[in-house]
Design a protein around this motif. Structure first.
Motif, PDB file in Angstrom:
ATOM      1  N   PRO A  43      77.050 -45.763  62.901  1.00 14.77           N
ATOM      2  CA  PRO A  43      77.177 -44.692  61.898  1.00 14.77           C
ATOM      3  C   PRO A  43      76.374 -44.933  60.611  1.00 14.77           C
ATOM      4  O   PRO A  43      75.978 -43.986  59.954  1.00 14.77           O
ATOM      5  CB  PRO A  43      78.671 -44.654  61.595  1.00 14.77           C
ATOM      6  CG  PRO A  43      79.203 -45.978  61.999  1.00 14.77           C
ATOM      7  CD  PRO A  43      78.281 -46.547  63.030  1.00 14.77           C
TER       8      PRO A  43
ATOM      9  N   GLU B  53      86.410 -55.840  60.654  1.00  9.39           N
ATOM     10  CA  GLU B  53      85.166 -56.409  60.098  1.00  9.39           C
ATOM     11  C   GLU B  53      84.629 -55.476  59.006  1.00  9.39           C
ATOM     12  O   GLU B  53      85.328 -55.264  58.020  1.00  9.39           O
ATOM     13  CB  GLU B  53      84.171 -56.698  61.221  1.00  9.39           C
ATOM     14  CG  GLU B  53      84.766 -57.764  62.169  1.00  9.39           C
ATOM     15  CD  GLU B  53      83.784 -58.703  62.812  1.00  9.39           C
ATOM     16  OE1 GLU B  53      82.583 -58.393  62.888  1.00  9.39           O
ATOM     17  OE2 GLU B  53      84.234 -59.788  63.263  1.00  9.39           O
ATOM     18  N   THR B  54      83.444 -54.913  59.150  1.00  8.97           N
ATOM     19  CA  THR B  54      82.884 -54.097  58.050  1.00  8.97           C
ATOM     20  C   THR B  54      83.830 -52.962  57.665  1.00  8.97           C
ATOM     21  O   THR B  54      83.973 -52.630  56.489  1.00  8.97           O
ATOM     22  CB  THR B  54      81.508 -53.501  58.453  1.00  8.97           C
ATOM     23  OG1 THR B  54      80.823 -54.454  59.226  1.00  8.97           O
ATOM     24  CG2 THR B  54      80.689 -53.143  57.248  1.00  8.97           C
ATOM     25  N   THR B  55      84.499 -52.397  58.648  1.00 13.12           N
ATOM     26  CA  THR B  55      85.414 -51.281  58.400  1.00 13.12           C
ATOM     27  C   THR B  55      86.678 -51.739  57.664  1.00 13.12           C
ATOM     28  O   THR B  55      87.565 -50.951  57.382  1.00 13.12           O
ATOM     29  CB  THR B  55      85.697 -50.569  59.755  1.00 13.12           C
ATOM     30  OG1 THR B  55      84.446 -50.143  60.287  1.00 13.12           O
ATOM     31  CG2 THR B  55      86.615 -49.389  59.672  1.00 13.12           C
TER      32      THR B  55
ATOM     33  N   ASN C 122      89.438 -60.001  72.941  1.00 14.84           N
ATOM     34  CA  ASN C 122      88.726 -59.972  74.220  1.00 14.84           C
ATOM     35  C   ASN C 122      87.253 -59.678  73.972  1.00 14.84           C
ATOM     36  O   ASN C 122      86.835 -58.528  73.936  1.00 14.84           O
ATOM     37  CB  ASN C 122      89.362 -58.892  75.122  1.00 14.84           C
ATOM     38  CG  ASN C 122      88.945 -59.027  76.565  1.00 14.84           C
ATOM     39  OD1 ASN C 122      88.480 -60.088  76.996  1.00 14.84           O
ATOM     40  ND2 ASN C 122      89.118 -57.958  77.322  1.00 14.84           N
TER      41      ASN C 122
ATOM     42  N   CYS D  32      79.734 -50.166  70.243  1.00 11.31           N
ATOM     43  CA  CYS D  32      79.953 -49.844  68.824  1.00 11.31           C
ATOM     44  C   CYS D  32      80.167 -51.157  68.089  1.00 11.31           C
ATOM     45  O   CYS D  32      81.150 -51.327  67.369  1.00 11.31           O
ATOM     46  CB  CYS D  32      81.192 -48.966  68.656  1.00 11.31           C
ATOM     47  SG  CYS D  32      81.234 -47.546  69.750  1.00 11.31           S
TER      48      CYS D  32
ATOM     49  N   THR E 130      81.592 -42.791  56.228  1.00 15.37           N
ATOM     50  CA  THR E 130      81.621 -41.332  56.048  1.00 15.37           C
ATOM     51  C   THR E 130      80.951 -40.607  57.218  1.00 15.37           C
ATOM     52  O   THR E 130      81.392 -39.531  57.626  1.00 15.37           O
ATOM     53  CB  THR E 130      80.891 -40.984  54.724  1.00 15.37           C
ATOM     54  OG1 THR E 130      81.489 -41.747  53.674  1.00 15.37           O
ATOM     55  CG2 THR E 130      80.958 -39.511  54.405  1.00 15.37           C
TER      56      THR E 130
ATOM     57  N   ASP F 110      86.084 -54.302  55.052  1.00 21.51           N
ATOM     58  CA  ASP F 110      85.535 -54.848  53.798  1.00 21.51           C
ATOM     59  C   ASP F 110      85.090 -53.779  52.816  1.00 21.51           C
ATOM     60  O   ASP F 110      84.770 -54.070  51.680  1.00 21.51           O
ATOM     61  CB  ASP F 110      84.255 -55.665  54.097  1.00 21.51           C
ATOM     62  CG  ASP F 110      84.538 -56.891  54.944  1.00 21.51           C
ATOM     63  OD1 ASP F 110      85.707 -57.237  55.089  1.00 21.51           O
ATOM     64  OD2 ASP F 110      83.558 -57.486  55.452  1.00 21.51           O
TER      65      ASP F 110
ATOM     66  N   GLU G 156      88.060 -55.045  71.808  1.00 25.45           N
ATOM     67  CA  GLU G 156      87.751 -55.650  70.499  1.00 25.45           C
ATOM     68  C   GLU G 156      87.865 -57.171  70.616  1.00 25.45           C
ATOM     69  O   GLU G 156      88.806 -57.674  71.217  1.00 25.45           O
ATOM     70  CB  GLU G 156      88.715 -55.095  69.442  1.00 25.45           C
ATOM     71  CG  GLU G 156      88.722 -55.803  68.108  1.00 25.45           C
ATOM     72  CD  GLU G 156      87.357 -55.864  67.403  1.00 25.45           C
ATOM     73  OE1 GLU G 156      86.698 -54.831  67.274  1.00 25.45           O
ATOM     74  OE2 GLU G 156      86.964 -56.989  67.010  1.00 25.45           O
TER      75      GLU G 156
ATOM     76  N   ILE H 170      84.917 -48.241  62.671  1.00 27.51           N
ATOM     77  CA  ILE H 170      85.078 -46.784  62.638  1.00 27.51           C
ATOM     78  C   ILE H 170      84.311 -46.130  63.799  1.00 27.51           C
ATOM     79  O   ILE H 170      84.801 -45.154  64.392  1.00 27.51           O
ATOM     80  CB  ILE H 170      84.694 -46.162  61.264  1.00 27.51           C
ATOM     81  CG1 ILE H 170      85.063 -44.682  61.216  1.00 27.51           C
ATOM     82  CG2 ILE H 170      83.229 -46.374  60.912  1.00 27.51           C
ATOM     83  CD1 ILE H 170      86.502 -44.355  61.420  1.00 27.51           C
TER      84      ILE H 170
ATOM     85  N   LYS I 271      78.940 -57.810  54.610  1.00 30.59           N
ATOM     86  CA  LYS I 271      77.630 -57.919  55.255  1.00 30.59           C
ATOM     87  C   LYS I 271      77.143 -56.515  55.599  1.00 30.59           C
ATOM     88  O   LYS I 271      77.844 -55.778  56.293  1.00 30.59           O
ATOM     89  CB  LYS I 271      77.758 -58.769  56.510  1.00 30.59           C
ATOM     90  CG  LYS I 271      76.477 -59.475  56.857  1.00 30.59           C
ATOM     91  CD  LYS I 271      76.727 -60.631  57.801  1.00 30.59           C
ATOM     92  CE  LYS I 271      75.719 -60.586  58.928  1.00 30.59           C
ATOM     93  NZ  LYS I 271      76.096 -61.302  60.106  1.00 30.59           N
TER      94      LYS I 271
ATOM     95  N   GLY J 137      83.770 -47.238  66.943  1.00 31.25           N
ATOM     96  CA  GLY J 137      84.521 -47.340  68.197  1.00 31.25           C
ATOM     97  C   GLY J 137      85.805 -46.512  68.158  1.00 31.25           C
ATOM     98  O   GLY J 137      86.201 -45.919  69.173  1.00 31.25           O
TER      99      GLY J 137
ATOM    100  N   GLY K 182      84.036 -52.571  70.651  1.00 33.12           N
ATOM    101  CA  GLY K 182      84.008 -52.706  69.193  1.00 33.12           C
ATOM    102  C   GLY K 182      84.886 -51.653  68.550  1.00 33.12           C
ATOM    103  O   GLY K 182      84.774 -50.463  68.864  1.00 33.12           O
TER     104      GLY K 182
END
Ligand SMILES: Cc1cc2nc3c(=O)[nH]c(=O)nc-3n(C[C@H](O)[C@H](O)[C@H](O)COP(=O)(O)OP(=O)(O)OC[C@H]3O[C@@H](n4cnc5c(N)ncnc54)[C@H](O)[C@@H]3O)c2cc1C
Length: 416
Positions: free
Chosen positions: A362, A41-43, A210, A239, A366, A45, A33, A13, A333, A15, A10
């Protein structure tokens, strides 16, 4: 089959930070990844808000989350200052941001506008604001020069100080009390590209498109089975954000955070959060370059509430700034991992689920700056290096790392 010391699964942030700290220490690492690009993804958005803790002064948790946030800033200064574009300077009175050249962070400070009008009888709210203002001023004036000997200055906030602030709020005729906070914004892609460049220079292997499927015990380590290509690794660190519940006995609470990219924000508007006793009345705007910004971000359990909320928020912003226009909206999300007997997600999680298999979450971008060094300490029982050679990205990894949503939208790349 290629063998590694660490397989990091993953590339949000978590990973990226884990890969960097392990390669910094000379370990042989592969980052795996499922998507074509990293940080996709979230990192990708998120708001790019670097929390100095101001928002968490409102949480009644004995300042626990606030301390974690300040700890992340402290770890950032201690363990990431070798990076040339890490442009924070600790001073005797707060943290300064060097903006001479574009670095990891911007001096775009976030204003808090606490609603007072119509809320004076809501006494817990007024006390909460008073406490929050006092704490925010403490953070702003904090002495960040690490004088580790000779200074004993415990932090205390006293009831008479809070009551003085409460009286002022009760007397005030303002609709909102506007406070400039020490929280600022980041250039997450500059930061991520520097971390990845440095890790690659120190030997990191990256395998994208992958999907990781599972791991099984093999010899002294594990067989890491993925969709396209599998590997052997002595250790694994998962992660995978929300997908972590596939390996961890934990409850994942998903909620939906509607966000919109807007443009034509006037120069007079700063990044701000309008805070109200009722969360549904809160609005915020985080400014980017050229009058672009992100609005929204409150979480809902019910996805159907997202669209009406974002329309409502845009209307509220247009009262202040009639030219603001919605370019695009999307639903971030938020996944809160709840492990029985452990504190909330904001207080990050590092778990060894079996020998040599770790999970790290995390909770906030931050907190990535703390979770990296803390993960390393938990595994190796010592601090990672804080002075080392770094690489500065010069555009060579642009195709490997996704842009933020707002950047893609405003550059009309239609990747969203
Ligand atoms: C709307 C929103 C706004 C936010 N704003 C802020 C903010 O301003 N400031 C802040 O500090 N925090 C913010 N946060 C929180 C922050 O963005 C997240 O805590 C952080 O990005 C999570 O990082 P992560 O690496 O844990 O997860 P992710 O970024 O989700 O990364 C997980 C990665 O794992 C990959 N993956 C998953 N399963 C597999 C698999 N089987 N095989 C291979 N790869 C896999 C995914 O593709 C992804 O790349 C925000 C969150 C949201 C939702």
């Amino acid at each position: 089959m290629k063998k590694y010391e660490w397989a990091v699964i993953g590339s949000g942030i978590a990973g990226i930070i884990a890969s960097e700290i392990l390669t910094r220490e000379g370990h042989e690492v592969i980052l795996i990844e499922k998507n074509e690009t990293l940080a996709s993804e979230t990192t990708r958005d998120f708001h790019e808000w670097m929390h100095a803790g101001s928002l968490f002064t409102l949480i009644p948790d004995n300042l626990k989350t606030l301390k974690f946030m300040l700890g992340a800033l402290d770890d950032l200064l201690e363990f990431y200052s070798s990076y040339k574009r890490m442009n924070l300077i600790p001073t005797i009175k707060g943290i300064k941001i060097d903006t001479e050249t574009k670095g990891w962070f911007n001096s775009e400070y976030i204003h808090f506008k606490f609603r007072i009008q119509g809320r004076k009888v809501t006494f817990p709210w007024i006390i909460g604001i008073a406490r929050s203002i006092l704490l925010i001023n403490k953070i702003k004036n904090h002495d960040w020069l690490r004088r580790r000997a000779g200074v004993l200055d415990p932090f205390r906030y006293r009831l008479p100080d809070i009551m003085k602030e409460v009286l002022q709020l009760l007397k005030s005729k303002e609709k909102f009390r506007d406070i400039g906070t020490p929280d600022f914004t980041m250039n997450s892609r500059i930061l991520i590209k520097d971390l990845i460049s440095s890790s690659i220079e120190k030997g990191l292997t990256i395998s994208t498109s992958n999907k990781f499927l599972n791991y099984t015990k093999k010899d002294k380590g594990y067989l890491v089975t993925c969709e396209r290509e599998s590997f052997e690794s002595e250790n694994i660190v998962l992660c995978t954000g929300a997908n972590v519940s596939e390996v961890l006995t934990a409850r994942v609470k998903n909620s939906y955070a509607p966000m919109a990219v807007v443009d034509h924000i006037s120069d007079q508007i700063n990044s701000f959060v309008e805070l109200d006793y009722y969360p549904k009345n809160c609005i915020n705007i985080i400014k980017k370059d050229n009058g672009i910004g992100l609005v929204g971000g409150i979480s809902f359990n019910d996805i159907n509430k997202c669209e009406p909320y974002i329309e409502e928020v845009i209307k509220k912003h247009q009262i202040y700034d009639p030219n603001i226009r919605k370019l695009y909206s999307y639903i971030g999300k938020k996944s809160e991992v709840i492990i029985e007997g452990e504190p909330r997600n904001y207080l990050f999680h590092i778990k060894e689920v079996e020998k040599g298999v770790w999970v790290i979450i995390p909770g906030k971008f931050t907190l990535g700056f703390s979770i990296g060094p803390e993960f390393y300490r938990k595994v190796y029982g010592k601090n990672p290096k804080n002075h080392f050679n770094t690489a500065t990205d010069n555009g060579q990894y642009d195709e490997l790392i996704s842009n933020t949503v707002w950047f893609d939208v405003t550059n009309d790349k239609k990747k969203v």
